[in-house]
Design a protein around this motif. Structure first.
Motif, mmCIF file in Angstrom:
data_model
loop_
_atom_site.group_PDB
_atom_site.id
_atom_site.type_symbol
_atom_site.label_atom_id
_atom_site.label_comp_id
_atom_site.label_asym_id
_atom_site.label_seq_id
_atom_site.Cartn_x
_atom_site.Cartn_y
_atom_site.Cartn_z
ATOM 1 N N GLY A 1 0.837 -1.351 -0.022
ATOM 2 C CA GLY A 1 -0.078 0.068 0.086
ATOM 3 C C GLY A 1 0.696 1.206 -0.074
ATOM 4 O O GLY A 1 0.474 2.372 0.109
ATOM 5 N N LEU A 2 2.179 1.278 0.030
ATOM 6 C CA LEU A 2 2.852 2.408 -0.076
ATOM 7 C C LEU A 2 2.406 3.231 -1.347
ATOM 8 O O LEU A 2 2.376 2.738 -2.422
ATOM 9 N N MET A 3 2.504 4.694 -0.997
ATOM 10 C CA MET A 3 2.548 5.499 -2.002
ATOM 11 C C MET A 3 3.479 6.782 -1.882
ATOM 12 O O MET A 3 3.224 7.888 -1.621
ATOM 13 N N THR A 4 4.517 6.180 -2.309
ATOM 14 C CA THR A 4 5.926 6.987 -2.266
ATOM 15 C C THR A 4 6.335 7.464 -3.411
ATOM 16 O O THR A 4 6.065 7.258 -4.513
ATOM 17 N N VAL A 5 7.140 8.516 -3.115
ATOM 18 C CA VAL A 5 8.103 9.055 -4.506
ATOM 19 C C VAL A 5 9.404 8.938 -4.183
ATOM 20 O O VAL A 5 9.958 9.508 -3.240
ATOM 21 N N VAL A 6 10.090 8.284 -5.172
ATOM 22 C CA VAL A 6 11.791 8.312 -4.839
ATOM 23 C C VAL A 6 12.217 9.578 -6.157
ATOM 24 O O VAL A 6 11.759 9.396 -7.140
ATOM 25 N N THR A 7 13.224 10.407 -5.651
ATOM 26 C CA THR A 7 13.742 11.365 -6.307
ATOM 27 C C THR A 7 15.235 11.023 -6.289
ATOM 28 O O THR A 7 15.719 11.211 -4.980
ATOM 29 N N TRP A 8 15.950 10.888 -7.477
ATOM 30 C CA TRP A 8 17.488 10.814 -7.555
ATOM 31 C C TRP A 8 17.979 12.126 -8.378
ATOM 32 O O TRP A 8 17.403 12.941 -8.982
ATOM 33 N N THR A 9 18.889 12.652 -7.424
ATOM 34 C CA THR A 9 19.378 13.928 -7.739
ATOM 35 C C THR A 9 21.061 13.788 -7.920
ATOM 36 O O THR A 9 21.536 13.285 -6.891
ATOM 37 N N LEU A 10 21.614 13.787 -8.829
ATOM 38 C CA LEU A 10 23.075 14.014 -9.124
ATOM 39 C C LEU A 10 23.714 15.263 -9.344
ATOM 40 O O LEU A 10 23.485 16.163 -10.234
ATOM 41 N N THR A 11 24.692 15.409 -8.372
ATOM 42 C CA THR A 11 25.452 16.559 -8.449
ATOM 43 C C THR A 11 26.788 16.475 -8.767
ATOM 44 O O THR A 11 27.425 15.854 -7.622
ATOM 45 N N PRO A 12 27.389 17.058 -9.782
ATOM 46 C CA PRO A 12 28.740 16.917 -9.829
ATOM 47 C C PRO A 12 29.729 17.659 -9.000
ATOM 48 O O PRO A 12 29.368 18.482 -8.557
ATOM 49 N N THR A 13 30.657 16.695 -8.478
ATOM 50 C CA THR A 13 31.548 17.490 -7.572
ATOM 51 C C THR A 13 33.069 17.459 -8.035
ATOM 52 O O THR A 13 33.286 16.937 -9.349
ATOM 53 N N ALA A 14 34.049 17.896 -7.390
ATOM 54 C CA ALA A 14 35.312 17.851 -8.039
ATOM 55 C C ALA A 14 35.857 16.644 -8.511
ATOM 56 O O ALA A 14 36.585 16.510 -9.692
ATOM 57 N N ASN A 15 35.600 15.685 -7.716
ATOM 58 C CA ASN A 15 35.988 14.260 -7.749
ATOM 59 C C ASN A 15 35.125 13.273 -8.258
ATOM 60 O O ASN A 15 35.372 12.235 -8.597
ATOM 61 N N GLY A 16 33.749 13.567 -8.378
ATOM 62 C CA GLY A 16 32.875 12.518 -8.859
ATOM 63 C C GLY A 16 31.275 13.034 -8.752
ATOM 64 O O GLY A 16 31.177 14.246 -9.540
ATOM 65 N N THR A 17 30.584 12.600 -7.935
ATOM 66 C CA THR A 17 29.294 13.083 -8.089
ATOM 67 C C THR A 17 28.523 12.680 -6.765
ATOM 68 O O THR A 17 28.746 11.859 -6.070
ATOM 69 N N MET A 18 27.907 13.936 -6.115
ATOM 70 C CA MET A 18 27.010 13.748 -4.888
ATOM 71 C C MET A 18 25.562 13.036 -5.429
ATOM 72 O O MET A 18 25.082 13.637 -6.088
ATOM 73 N N VAL A 19 25.155 11.716 -5.051
ATOM 74 C CA VAL A 19 24.188 11.089 -5.242
ATOM 75 C C VAL A 19 23.080 11.236 -4.228
ATOM 76 O O VAL A 19 23.393 10.854 -3.064
ATOM 77 N N ARG A 20 21.971 11.837 -4.314
ATOM 78 C CA ARG A 20 21.101 12.022 -3.511
ATOM 79 C C ARG A 20 19.831 11.104 -3.705
ATOM 80 O O ARG A 20 19.040 11.365 -4.778
ATOM 81 N N MET A 21 19.504 10.226 -2.828
ATOM 82 C CA MET A 21 18.146 9.394 -3.020
ATOM 83 C C MET A 21 17.048 9.991 -1.804
ATOM 84 O O MET A 21 17.488 9.942 -0.683
ATOM 85 N N GLU A 22 15.864 10.376 -2.500
ATOM 86 C CA GLU A 22 14.880 10.879 -1.066
ATOM 87 C C GLU A 22 13.710 10.192 -1.544
ATOM 88 O O GLU A 22 13.248 10.043 -2.623
ATOM 89 N N GLN A 23 13.272 9.449 -0.978
ATOM 90 C CA GLN A 23 11.929 8.621 -0.787
ATOM 91 C C GLN A 23 10.843 9.207 0.187
ATOM 92 O O GLN A 23 11.255 9.332 1.505
ATOM 93 N N SER A 24 9.765 9.986 -0.390
ATOM 94 C CA SER A 24 8.963 10.834 0.450
ATOM 95 C C SER A 24 7.640 10.163 0.393
ATOM 96 O O SER A 24 7.047 9.359 -0.532
ATOM 97 N N GLY A 25 6.689 10.441 1.444
ATOM 98 C CA GLY A 25 5.416 10.128 1.535
ATOM 99 C C GLY A 25 4.983 9.045 2.445
ATOM 100 O O GLY A 25 3.975 8.303 2.143
ATOM 101 N N PHE A 26 5.889 8.340 3.171
ATOM 102 C CA PHE A 26 5.685 7.495 4.250
ATOM 103 C C PHE A 26 4.417 8.092 5.259
ATOM 104 O O PHE A 26 4.867 9.023 5.934
ATOM 105 N N ARG A 27 3.426 7.272 5.419
ATOM 106 C CA ARG A 27 2.350 7.554 6.347
ATOM 107 C C ARG A 27 2.740 6.840 7.485
ATOM 108 O O ARG A 27 3.458 5.828 7.432
ATOM 109 N N PRO A 28 1.926 7.189 8.686
ATOM 110 C CA PRO A 28 2.346 6.480 9.774
ATOM 111 C C PRO A 28 1.754 5.060 9.572
ATOM 112 O O PRO A 28 2.469 4.143 10.171
#
Lengths: 142, 142
Positions: B88-115
């Motif tokens: 029954g999950l109704m979540t959203v996954v957002t991947w954000t890639l931000t270049p850095t000097a030596n590679g990439t900052m990878v951010r995974m956000e999963q939002s929308g978890f209810r109680p």
């Protein structure tokens, strides 16, 4: 070097205006009601400590420092200073209050959990929803 | 009405450029390597399913839909459609890639978890760090 951190975000809509929630977030006796005993002051640079009964994995106090105060919308403090105060946690707690038609969207973000902080991540992830519920009740009397 | 949701954020610096990580994030056989069997396509509106071995509390598939594709920096898909697909999950996954000097900052956000999604929140909170570790390895061969 690979580094990894986790962040917890809990959002709760509350039926009170931001000003009431701000008072509950910043007045020492009210903070004691919904969170912990403390010597908080809403002053950037102020160092303070949350205290409660020690538990396995937590010595019963957490050293903090106020980082940002923007009444009544944004409050930031460090949570743990890397010492034994909070099992070595070095996290940052950011409160954001956004007015809505009927009240306020309250967003709590705790960032900076490292892989070694997994126990604290789990404990806080389980703890914040109840804490926000108590905050809402406290704000009703602010 | 009081509503409450929780969000998980996992950030990991990786030594690969965003383009390599993007390939690992979006090419079906690579996604299968670090995450799950899938029929993903990087096309907004595309519906797809992640599949793996069922576990207690999870029937072994998760219905998803692609919401945003901005190569090579941002990828958003829904995770769970409120049916039995993912408890029954109704979540959203957002991947954000931000270049850095030596590679990439990878951010995974999963939002929308209810109680009511607390079990899924705990499971995913424990699961994502290992998943990102595998993603980094897969991206090294992308």
């Amino acid at each position: 070097m690979t580094t990894e951190t986790k962040t917890l975000v809990v959002e709760r809509t509350m039926s009170h205006p931001p000003e009431k929630i701000w008072r509950a977030l910043t007045m020492t006796p009210m903070v004691a009601e919904w969170l912990m005993q403390n010597d908080f002051q809403p002053v950037v640079g102020h160092r303070f400590t949350f205290r409660a009964k020690p538990m396995p994995g937590w010595k019963g106090y957490t050293n903090c420092e106020v980082k940002e105060v923007v009444e009544p919308t944004r409050l930031v403090y460090s949570w743990g200073d890397g010492t034994e105060s909070d099992a070595g946690l070095m996290t940052v707690v950011t409160w954001t209050l956004t007015p809505t038609a009927n009240g306020t969207m309250v967003r709590m973000e705790q960032s900076g959990f490292r892989p070694v902080d997994e126990m604290g991540f789990k404990a806080m992830g389980g703890g914040w929803p109840g804490i926000l519920e108590r905050l809402e009740k406290a704000a009703g009397q602010a």
